[in-house]
Design a protein around this motif. Structure first.
Motif, PDB file in Angstrom:
ATOM      1  N   ARG A 101       0.861  -1.359  -0.166  1.00 41.75           N
ATOM      2  CA  ARG A 101       0.004   0.115  -0.118  1.00 41.75           C
ATOM      3  C   ARG A 101       0.788   1.310   0.080  1.00 41.75           C
ATOM      4  O   ARG A 101       0.384   2.315  -0.152  1.00 41.75           O
ATOM      5  CB  ARG A 101      -0.908  -0.113   1.278  1.00 41.75           C
ATOM      6  CG  ARG A 101      -1.879  -1.237   0.814  1.00 41.75           C
ATOM      7  CD  ARG A 101      -2.773  -1.571   2.315  1.00 41.75           C
ATOM      8  NE  ARG A 101      -1.937  -1.924   3.096  1.00 41.75           N
ATOM      9  CZ  ARG A 101      -2.110  -2.818   4.356  1.00 41.75           C
ATOM     10  NH1 ARG A 101      -3.353  -2.508   4.900  1.00 41.75           N
ATOM     11  NH2 ARG A 101      -1.279  -3.323   4.997  1.00 41.75           N
ATOM     12  N   ALA A 102       2.149   1.056   0.045  1.00 39.33           N
ATOM     13  CA  ALA A 102       3.061   2.550   0.011  1.00 39.33           C
ATOM     14  C   ALA A 102       3.522   2.538  -1.507  1.00 39.33           C
ATOM     15  O   ALA A 102       3.866   3.829  -1.726  1.00 39.33           O
ATOM     16  CB  ALA A 102       4.398   2.074   0.811  1.00 39.33           C
ATOM     17  N   LYS A 103       3.020   1.780  -2.178  1.00 39.63           N
ATOM     18  CA  LYS A 103       3.560   1.755  -3.675  1.00 39.63           C
ATOM     19  C   LYS A 103       3.329   2.994  -4.617  1.00 39.63           C
ATOM     20  O   LYS A 103       4.151   3.507  -5.226  1.00 39.63           O
ATOM     21  CB  LYS A 103       2.985   0.419  -4.285  1.00 39.63           C
ATOM     22  CG  LYS A 103       3.718  -0.085  -5.609  1.00 39.63           C
ATOM     23  CD  LYS A 103       3.448  -1.492  -5.869  1.00 39.63           C
ATOM     24  CE  LYS A 103       3.648  -1.691  -7.271  1.00 39.63           C
ATOM     25  NZ  LYS A 103       2.875  -3.068  -7.707  1.00 39.63           N
ATOM     26  N   SER A 104       2.171   3.430  -4.250  1.00 38.44           N
ATOM     27  CA  SER A 104       1.723   4.541  -4.998  1.00 38.44           C
ATOM     28  C   SER A 104       2.545   6.021  -4.457  1.00 38.44           C
ATOM     29  O   SER A 104       2.818   6.752  -5.381  1.00 38.44           O
ATOM     30  CB  SER A 104       0.550   4.982  -4.824  1.00 38.44           C
ATOM     31  OG  SER A 104      -0.363   4.960  -3.602  1.00 38.44           O
ATOM     32  N   PHE A 105       2.581   5.844  -3.298  1.00 38.74           N
ATOM     33  CA  PHE A 105       3.418   7.233  -2.644  1.00 38.74           C
ATOM     34  C   PHE A 105       5.000   7.033  -2.969  1.00 38.74           C
ATOM     35  O   PHE A 105       5.415   8.196  -3.689  1.00 38.74           O
ATOM     36  CB  PHE A 105       3.153   7.160  -1.149  1.00 38.74           C
ATOM     37  CG  PHE A 105       3.830   8.633  -0.798  1.00 38.74           C
ATOM     38  CD1 PHE A 105       3.080   9.769  -1.126  1.00 38.74           C
ATOM     39  CD2 PHE A 105       4.573   8.769   0.550  1.00 38.74           C
ATOM     40  CE1 PHE A 105       3.533  10.841  -0.601  1.00 38.74           C
ATOM     41  CE2 PHE A 105       4.992   9.808   0.900  1.00 38.74           C
ATOM     42  CZ  PHE A 105       4.343  10.983   0.249  1.00 38.74           C
ATOM     43  N   LEU A 106       5.358   5.669  -3.125  1.00 40.07           N
ATOM     44  CA  LEU A 106       6.904   5.718  -3.536  1.00 40.07           C
ATOM     45  C   LEU A 106       6.954   6.144  -5.082  1.00 40.07           C
ATOM     46  O   LEU A 106       7.992   6.884  -5.461  1.00 40.07           O
ATOM     47  CB  LEU A 106       7.328   4.318  -3.620  1.00 40.07           C
ATOM     48  CG  LEU A 106       7.324   3.602  -2.126  1.00 40.07           C
ATOM     49  CD1 LEU A 106       8.013   2.259  -1.995  1.00 40.07           C
ATOM     50  CD2 LEU A 106       8.415   4.657  -1.029  1.00 40.07           C
ATOM     51  N   PHE A 107       5.852   5.982  -5.964  1.00 39.99           N
ATOM     52  CA  PHE A 107       5.902   6.302  -7.230  1.00 39.99           C
ATOM     53  C   PHE A 107       6.096   7.726  -7.210  1.00 39.99           C
ATOM     54  O   PHE A 107       6.791   8.284  -8.158  1.00 39.99           O
ATOM     55  CB  PHE A 107       4.539   5.621  -7.781  1.00 39.99           C
ATOM     56  CG  PHE A 107       4.221   6.222  -9.307  1.00 39.99           C
ATOM     57  CD1 PHE A 107       4.966   5.291 -10.396  1.00 39.99           C
ATOM     58  CD2 PHE A 107       3.457   7.242  -9.497  1.00 39.99           C
ATOM     59  CE1 PHE A 107       4.448   5.761 -11.582  1.00 39.99           C
ATOM     60  CE2 PHE A 107       3.174   7.749 -10.921  1.00 39.99           C
ATOM     61  CZ  PHE A 107       3.579   6.931 -11.919  1.00 39.99           C
TER      62      PHE A 107
END
Ligand SMILES: C[S@@+](CC[C@H](N)C(=O)[O-])C[C@H]1O[C@@H](n2cnc3c(N)ncnc32)[C@H](O)[C@@H]1O
Length: 346
Positions: free
Chosen positions: A94-100
């Motif tokens: 669920r952190a993926k989009s913010f890392l993007f």
């Protein structure tokens, strides 16, 4: 000049309400969220704002460039960082989009001038925070970090959250991928009047113990609806819950100056999801009954979080969905103070 805003993780539009509350002359050029129920509420409140219902990380670079937004607001999913969770941080799906988004900042031609990030307390200890700050240093943003609680603004509701304000204009610098940053979090906002929490010997603040009984904090009764008895009845705690879990609830009265944080599990789980209201008798002395104890209504939760009276829900949004959406949202009053500072004085 009207400020162009992109509202990422827009939910029910807490950031948008806060910008309006701060009197910012802005246009949200696009809101982004994958939650269909939240998006219905957003459209219901902000007619005309295009809402994009796609995973942020699946969107092409050209879309972000075309936004030409000067302010990006972001309240990414908090589950990777919550105390109750596994705290996997950046390793959490669920952190993926913010890392993007963090990665994107380096490649963007049209970088936003301002960034406003909100997340749970706990984010400040995460590897995601370190990655975000390194990227801000590399891309030429100066930034300030905050840990704030709406109690400081005299709202009788505790919701300690991490906030980051960033403004483009610093000299981009090299920053090694293992660079760490000091844990320096402000509890005051320049130019705003916030109650300062007392710190313990190690410098850690305790917003609740330090502020709950402060005379300036407003009483819960100022945030209550005038409910007809038949309406109040629909917010009663089920007898089964009173019998089995009554004692684990956080109970407050209309005269109190505190409620605990309302989360998306409010009314579903008894412990740690928000306070219940005892309207008669003495808490801890008189037993909780269906007649003297009820849940806060969604409107009351919204009031405690600083939403304006204009927030409304489509009639199809159930009470349970309203609680979930509000629990996922943010303290509008705190964000309004931060936005005002970021855009006018930082
Ligand atoms: C903490 S909530 C933000 C709530 C919002 N600030 C408000 O005022 O209601 C995080 C939101 O991010 C959305 N979300 C989670 N992952 C996403 C993704 N990959 N792309 C777009 N939205 C996402 C969720 O649906 C949720 O509404």
């Amino acid at each position: 000049m009207v400020l162009r805003v992109a509202e990422f993780y827009s939910g029910i539009g807490g950031m948008h309400f806060a910008l309006k509350g701060a009197g910012v002359d802005c246009q949200v050029v696009r809101a982004f969220d994958i939650n269909t129920v939240a998006n219905d509420v957003y459209r219901h409140n902000f007619d005309g704002v295009p809402v994009m219902q796609r995973c942020i990380e699946s969107l092409p670079m050209t879309m972000f460039e075309a936004l030409r937004a000067e302010l990006w607001t972001m309240s990414p999913p908090c589950q990777p960082y919550t105390r109750q969770g596994l705290q996997r941080g950046s390793g959490d799906e669920r952190a993926k989009s913010f890392l993007f988004i963090i990665d994107l900042l380096e490649r963007l031609q049209n970088k936003p001038t301002y960034l406003l990030v909100e997340n749970v307390a706990g984010f400040e200890r995460s590897d995601t925070r370190a990655m975000l700050l390194r990227q801000l240093v590399r891309t030429g943003y100066r930034f300030e970090e905050y840990l704030l609680n709406p109690l400081q603004l005299c709202f009788p509701n505790s919701r300690t959250r991490y906030y980051l304000l960033a403004k483009l204009g610093a000299e981009p610098q090299e920053c090694a991928s293992d660079c760490e940053f000091p844990a320096h979090f402000r509890h005051d906002v320049p130019g705003a009047s916030l109650i300062q929490p007392a710190a313990d010997a190690d410098g850690r603040v305790d917003f609740e113990r330090g502020i709950w009984h402060h005379d300036e904090v407003r009483r819960v009764k100022q945030f209550l609806e005038d409910l007809a008895p038949e309406d109040a009845a629909s917010y009663r705690l089920p007898q089964k819950i009173l019998d089995r879990h009554g004692y684990v609830h956080d109970v407050v009265t209309p005269d109190d100056r505190r409620t605990c944080c309302f989360t998306k599990g409010y009314t579903h789980y008894a412990e740690g999801t928000g306070s219940v209201l005892q309207t008669a008798g003495v808490v801890g002395v008189d037993p909780m009954t269906q007649e003297n104890t009820r849940y806060f209504t969604p409107r009351e939760v919204a009031n405690l979080m600083g939403f304006p009276a204009s927030l409304s829900f489509p009639s199809a949004t159930s009470a349970k969905q309203r609680y979930r959406l509000l629990g996922n949202s943010l303290s509008v009053s705190v964000v309004a103070v931060l936005a005002d500072y970021l855009l006018h004085r930082m």
